[in-house]
Motif scaffolding. Structure first.
Motif, PDB file in Angstrom:
ATOM      1  N   LYS A  25     -43.595  20.812 -33.437  1.00  0.00           N
ATOM      2  CA  LYS A  25     -44.727  21.646 -33.033  1.00  0.00           C
ATOM      3  C   LYS A  25     -44.778  21.787 -31.516  1.00  0.00           C
ATOM      4  CE  LYS A  25     -49.703  22.146 -33.849  1.00  0.00           C
ATOM      5  NZ  LYS A  25     -50.899  21.517 -34.463  1.00  0.00           N
ATOM      6  N   PRO A  26     -44.786  23.026 -30.982  1.00  0.00           N
ATOM      7  CA  PRO A  26     -44.826  23.215 -29.523  1.00  0.00           C
ATOM      8  C   PRO A  26     -46.199  22.903 -28.955  1.00  0.00           C
ATOM      9  CG  PRO A  26     -44.959  25.332 -30.621  1.00  0.00           C
ATOM     10  CD  PRO A  26     -44.730  24.318 -31.707  1.00  0.00           C
ATOM     11  N   ILE A  27     -46.255  22.709 -27.659  1.00  0.00           N
ATOM     12  CA  ILE A  27     -47.496  22.359 -26.985  1.00  0.00           C
ATOM     13  C   ILE A  27     -48.281  23.615 -26.622  1.00  0.00           C
ATOM     14  CG2 ILE A  27     -46.564  22.380 -24.624  1.00  0.00           C
ATOM     15  CD1 ILE A  27     -48.179  19.769 -24.146  1.00  0.00           C
ATOM     16  N   THR A  28     -49.607  23.506 -26.656  1.00  0.00           N
ATOM     17  CA  THR A  28     -50.475  24.600 -26.241  1.00  0.00           C
ATOM     18  C   THR A  28     -50.970  24.335 -24.820  1.00  0.00           C
ATOM     19  OG1 THR A  28     -52.494  23.547 -27.072  1.00  0.00           O
ATOM     20  CG2 THR A  28     -51.237  24.916 -28.621  1.00  0.00           C
ATOM     21  N   SER A  29     -51.555  25.340 -24.217  1.00  0.00           N
ATOM     22  CA  SER A  29     -52.077  25.184 -22.858  1.00  0.00           C
ATOM     23  C   SER A  29     -53.176  24.124 -22.802  1.00  0.00           C
ATOM     24  CB  SER A  29     -52.612  26.522 -22.337  1.00  0.00           C
ATOM     25  OG  SER A  29     -51.561  27.450 -22.179  1.00  0.00           O
ATOM     26  N   GLN A  59     -46.785  33.485 -24.210  1.00  0.00           N
ATOM     27  CA  GLN A  59     -47.585  34.685 -24.429  1.00  0.00           C
ATOM     28  C   GLN A  59     -49.058  34.275 -24.443  1.00  0.00           C
ATOM     29  OE1 GLN A  59     -46.235  37.683 -24.425  1.00  0.00           O
ATOM     30  NE2 GLN A  59     -44.196  36.754 -24.240  1.00  0.00           N
ATOM     31  N   PRO A  60     -49.964  35.180 -24.059  1.00  0.00           N
ATOM     32  CA  PRO A  60     -51.384  34.830 -24.048  1.00  0.00           C
ATOM     33  C   PRO A  60     -51.840  34.223 -25.378  1.00  0.00           C
ATOM     34  CG  PRO A  60     -51.059  36.951 -23.020  1.00  0.00           C
ATOM     35  CD  PRO A  60     -49.736  36.559 -23.595  1.00  0.00           C
ATOM     36  N   TYR A  61     -52.531  33.084 -25.292  1.00  0.00           N
ATOM     37  CA  TYR A  61     -53.069  32.337 -26.436  1.00  0.00           C
ATOM     38  C   TYR A  61     -51.974  31.732 -27.316  1.00  0.00           C
ATOM     39  CZ  TYR A  61     -56.990  35.234 -24.970  1.00  0.00           C
ATOM     40  OH  TYR A  61     -57.936  35.877 -24.219  1.00  0.00           O
ATOM     41  N   GLY A  62     -50.749  31.777 -26.846  1.00  0.00           N
ATOM     42  CA  GLY A  62     -49.649  31.195 -27.614  1.00  0.00           C
ATOM     43  C   GLY A  62     -49.208  29.856 -27.057  1.00  0.00           C
ATOM     44  N   ALA A  63     -48.221  29.253 -27.730  1.00  0.00           N
ATOM     45  CA  ALA A  63     -47.681  27.969 -27.294  1.00  0.00           C
ATOM     46  C   ALA A  63     -46.804  28.153 -26.058  1.00  0.00           C
ATOM     47  CB  ALA A  63     -46.874  27.338 -28.431  1.00  0.00           C
ATOM     48  N   VAL A  64     -46.540  27.045 -25.389  1.00  0.00           N
ATOM     49  CA  VAL A  64     -45.692  27.038 -24.199  1.00  0.00           C
ATOM     50  C   VAL A  64     -44.356  26.404 -24.576  1.00  0.00           C
ATOM     51  CG1 VAL A  64     -45.470  26.307 -21.800  1.00  0.00           C
ATOM     52  CG2 VAL A  64     -47.742  26.782 -22.751  1.00  0.00           C
ATOM     53  N   ARG A  65     -43.274  27.146 -24.374  1.00  0.00           N
ATOM     54  CA  ARG A  65     -41.952  26.654 -24.732  1.00  0.00           C
ATOM     55  C   ARG A  65     -41.022  26.702 -23.525  1.00  0.00           C
ATOM     56  NH1 ARG A  65     -43.770  29.366 -29.337  1.00  0.00           N
ATOM     57  NH2 ARG A  65     -43.473  28.214 -31.300  1.00  0.00           N
ATOM     58  N   LEU A  66     -40.181  25.701 -23.396  1.00  0.00           N
ATOM     59  CA  LEU A  66     -39.214  25.671 -22.306  1.00  0.00           C
ATOM     60  C   LEU A  66     -38.079  26.654 -22.564  1.00  0.00           C
ATOM     61  CD1 LEU A  66     -38.868  21.810 -21.781  1.00  0.00           C
ATOM     62  CD2 LEU A  66     -40.071  23.412 -20.274  1.00  0.00           C
ATOM     63  N   THR A  67     -37.625  27.312 -21.511  1.00  0.00           N
ATOM     64  CA  THR A  67     -36.389  28.074 -21.570  1.00  0.00           C
ATOM     65  C   THR A  67     -35.224  27.105 -21.397  1.00  0.00           C
ATOM     66  OG1 THR A  67     -36.376  28.426 -19.183  1.00  0.00           O
ATOM     67  CG2 THR A  67     -37.538  30.063 -20.535  1.00  0.00           C
ATOM     68  N   ASP A  68     -34.011  27.596 -21.462  1.00  0.00           N
ATOM     69  CA  ASP A  68     -32.853  26.729 -21.237  1.00  0.00           C
ATOM     70  C   ASP A  68     -32.912  26.109 -19.845  1.00  0.00           C
ATOM     71  OD1 ASP A  68     -31.897  27.308 -23.749  1.00  0.00           O
ATOM     72  OD2 ASP A  68     -30.448  28.812 -23.068  1.00  0.00           O
ATOM     73  N   ALA A  69     -33.321  26.909 -18.856  1.00  0.00           N
ATOM     74  CA  ALA A  69     -33.428  26.384 -17.492  1.00  0.00           C
ATOM     75  C   ALA A  69     -34.526  25.339 -17.400  1.00  0.00           C
ATOM     76  CB  ALA A  69     -33.695  27.524 -16.507  1.00  0.00           C
ATOM     77  N   GLY A  70     -35.634  25.574 -18.084  1.00  0.00           N
ATOM     78  CA  GLY A  70     -36.727  24.613 -18.089  1.00  0.00           C
ATOM     79  C   GLY A  70     -36.341  23.314 -18.753  1.00  0.00           C
ATOM     80  N   ARG A  71     -35.605  23.416 -19.858  1.00  0.00           N
ATOM     81  CA  ARG A  71     -35.159  22.220 -20.558  1.00  0.00           C
ATOM     82  C   ARG A  71     -34.179  21.429 -19.692  1.00  0.00           C
ATOM     83  NH1 ARG A  71     -34.436  19.892 -25.597  1.00  0.00           N
ATOM     84  NH2 ARG A  71     -32.401  18.922 -25.934  1.00  0.00           N
ATOM     85  N   GLU A  72     -33.322  22.124 -18.980  1.00  0.00           N
ATOM     86  CA  GLU A  72     -32.366  21.438 -18.105  1.00  0.00           C
ATOM     87  C   GLU A  72     -33.097  20.626 -17.033  1.00  0.00           C
ATOM     88  OE1 GLU A  72     -28.763  22.536 -14.951  1.00  0.00           O
ATOM     89  OE2 GLU A  72     -29.491  24.038 -16.364  1.00  0.00           O
TER      90      GLU A  72
END
Length: 235
Positions: A25-29, A59-72
């Motif tokens: 489950k991804p994290i929310t704001s 996206q507004p009101y959506g979860a926050v997910r890392l991109t490949d760069a963020g995960r790195e």
């Protein structure tokens, strides 16, 4: 030349990664704000910056997910943090409930060279004092196939392979009860009427039953398999 990420950026991506490391489950704001101890408005502004930097998808009101760069970047920070925790426990005699905040301060100050020298000094450990996997220098992660103790049925046998470090008081409590990483455990039963989970801890042929509250059971992760004899308990 591309500027180095700020300490706030490093903290945010690390928290986003850590939240999803042991669950899908991804994290929310709002969850991000709670874990960082900041206002929702501050998180919204920072998430926008992270998105502009290509580190998260949101996206507004959506979860926050890392991109490949963020995960790195997150893996680099997680590696630093967990190596520092391991060093503090193994070399400086810190207790496992003391190291998280100390490592939080140190991880932004050390260089990549220092981190790799530290890893070599420690013998390139695969996990930190709480059982969380330490990513390799290349970003590879070997996570054990473990599940929360609270999710296991009666009769399930295994070994405690990860203990959440979110609550230092809980870590101190477990230490006084001599429950630690690599403790062999058997799920005995759930007491009726919403009672605690009864588990059996095995140590060198001796056994003892232990009532585990839901908060504790949610914090212990068990790798399946028949317990082995002679495990070492305590921290």
């Amino acid at each position: 030349m591309k500027s180095a990420p700020s300490s706030s950026t490093e903290d945010y991506v690390k928290v986003i990664y850590s939240f999803t490391e042991w669950q899908d489950k991804p994290i929310t704001s709002s969850q991000l704000a709670a874990r960082l101890g900041v206002a929702n408005s501050s998180v919204s502004e920072m998430v926008r910056k992270l998105k502009d930097q290509g580190l998260v998808d949101h996206q507004p009101y959506g979860a926050v997910r890392l991109t490949d760069a963020g995960r790195e970047l997150a893996l680099r920070m997680v590696r630093r943090h967990r190596l520092l925790e391991t060093f503090l426990v193994n070399e400086l005699g810190y207790r496992w409930d003391e190291v998280h905040d100390e490592a939080e301060h140190l991880e932004h100050a050390v260089s990549d060279l220092f981190v790799e020298r530290l890893a070599a000094k420690l013998g390139h450990p695969g996990r930190d004092p709480h059982g969380d996997p330490i990513p390799s220098a290349s970003g590879a992660v070997e996570r054990p196939d473990a599940h929360r103790l609270s999710e296991l049925d009666a009769g399930h046998e295994g070994r405690i392979t990860r203990i959440s470090d979110d609550n230092p008081d809980l870590l101190r409590y477990l230490a006084t009860e001599h429950i630690a990483l690599d403790s062999d455990v058997v799920v005995v039963r759930r007491k009726p009427f919403g009672g605690p989970l009864v588990v059996r801890i095995r140590e060198g042929g001796a056994e003892r039953d232990f009532d585990v509250a839901d908060e504790v059971a949610d914090s212990l992760w068990v790798e399946s398999g028949r317990p082995h004899a002679g495990c070492t308990l305590g921290q």
